[in-house]
Write a protein that holds these residues in place. Sequence first.
Motif, short mmCIF file in Angstrom:
data_model
loop_
_atom_site.label_atom_id
_atom_site.label_comp_id
_atom_site.label_asym_id
_atom_site.label_seq_id
_atom_site.Cartn_x
_atom_site.Cartn_y
_atom_site.Cartn_z
N GLU A 103 5.45 5.14 -1.65
CA GLU A 103 5.16 5.39 -0.19
C GLU A 103 4.76 4.24 0.88
N VAL A 104 4.08 2.89 0.07
CA VAL A 104 4.00 1.87 0.77
C VAL A 104 5.21 1.33 1.03
N ALA A 105 6.04 1.25 0.32
CA ALA A 105 7.16 0.46 0.73
C ALA A 105 8.10 1.37 1.55
N ALA A 106 7.98 2.50 1.61
CA ALA A 106 8.84 3.49 2.79
C ALA A 106 8.18 3.03 4.13
N LEU A 107 6.84 3.13 4.20
CA LEU A 107 6.07 2.91 5.55
C LEU A 107 6.28 1.39 5.73
N ALA A 108 6.53 0.27 5.04
CA ALA A 108 6.65 -1.01 5.32
C ALA A 108 8.22 -1.09 5.91
N HIS A 109 9.07 -0.29 5.30
CA HIS A 109 10.42 -0.46 5.76
C HIS A 109 10.38 0.09 7.25
N ARG A 110 9.93 1.37 7.37
CA ARG A 110 9.66 1.96 8.71
C ARG A 110 9.11 1.05 9.80
N LEU A 111 8.18 0.31 9.43
CA LEU A 111 7.51 -0.54 10.32
C LEU A 111 8.00 -1.83 10.42
N ASN A 112 8.89 -2.34 9.65
CA ASN A 112 9.42 -3.66 9.48
C ASN A 112 8.10 -4.57 9.14
N ALA A 113 7.31 -4.29 8.19
CA ALA A 113 6.06 -4.93 8.10
C ALA A 113 6.57 -6.21 6.96
N GLU A 114 5.82 -7.31 7.53
CA GLU A 114 6.17 -8.60 6.71
C GLU A 114 5.30 -9.09 5.67
N ARG A 115 3.85 -8.48 6.06
CA ARG A 115 2.96 -9.20 5.06
C ARG A 115 1.98 -7.94 4.48
N TYR A 116 1.37 -8.00 3.42
CA TYR A 116 0.63 -6.84 2.55
C TYR A 116 -0.67 -7.52 2.03
N PHE A 117 -1.91 -7.50 2.95
CA PHE A 117 -3.04 -8.10 2.13
C PHE A 117 -3.53 -7.11 1.10
N ALA A 118 -3.58 -7.62 -0.01
CA ALA A 118 -3.83 -6.74 -1.17
C ALA A 118 -5.22 -6.47 -1.27
N HIS A 119 -5.56 -5.42 -1.93
CA HIS A 119 -7.09 -5.11 -2.15
C HIS A 119 -7.19 -5.84 -3.59
N PRO A 120 -8.54 -6.01 -3.86
CA PRO A 120 -8.85 -7.08 -5.08
C PRO A 120 -8.56 -6.23 -6.36
N ARG A 121 -8.45 -4.98 -6.53
CA ARG A 121 -8.40 -4.03 -7.70
C ARG A 121 -6.65 -3.81 -7.76
N GLU A 122 -6.02 -4.26 -6.90
CA GLU A 122 -4.60 -4.18 -7.20
C GLU A 122 -4.00 -4.98 -8.36
N SER A 123 -3.38 -4.41 -9.03
CA SER A 123 -2.95 -5.27 -10.38
C SER A 123 -1.85 -6.44 -9.91
N ASP A 124 -1.54 -7.53 -10.64
CA ASP A 124 -0.51 -8.25 -10.34
C ASP A 124 1.06 -7.32 -10.43
#
Length: 232
Positions: free
Chosen positions: A141-162
Amino acid sequence: MAVGVAGGTGIAVADSVRGLLEVLEWGERDGSGCEVAVVLPWHARTRERVWCTARLARNEGMPVGLYGSPLALAPRLAGVERVVVGASCSRALRLLVATVGARNVVEARGPGHGWVRRRFGPPEVLSGTDLVGAPGVPVDEVAALAHRLNAERYFAHPRESDQRLRRLAARAGMDVVRPEAALETELLLGPVASRLVTLRPEPALASLLTGTGVDVVDVAASRDGLLRLLRG
């Protein structure tokens, strides 16, 4: 671990990045210059963010002490007349404050961001879209939204795994940023995109970035934000 700071009759306590920003803002408004005591959380990346934010505060002349646990802080609170707690303080820290018998307990409400804005802004604003991540949103879902918006950067939450972030970077084609300190300081130091889309509730970011030229869209708060994005 306990890295204390000599203080007077008052002390402000926090155990999260948001709580630290709350008491820093309160301390500047109050003008008392009281010591700030920070209990470092157990989660490694959250702990690192709190530590780095405390370091930034120290660099700005704020008296900040670091403690490895609420029990390590307990001796420092003994006999203190006034304790200031951030609205975001944990139950464990509030319980500790209640047991030390301070004569006056003050709650510092949510940050007005004056302290952090005066020290770290305004940011350089670039064209485009950045996303502020949330661990509970599926990667697809994040990837689909990123493509739709042409997003370039993602500020990660500290609890997201590598592992999750590697998958996200591969599927969405975005640069993943792990803020070292508070997200607020990262955004104000810049650069930041002219449109900032938050996937988790972050109502304070709009006030933080007011007047900077950054449009904050909180898609987690309501579907209206998401609809505005998809239409625009």
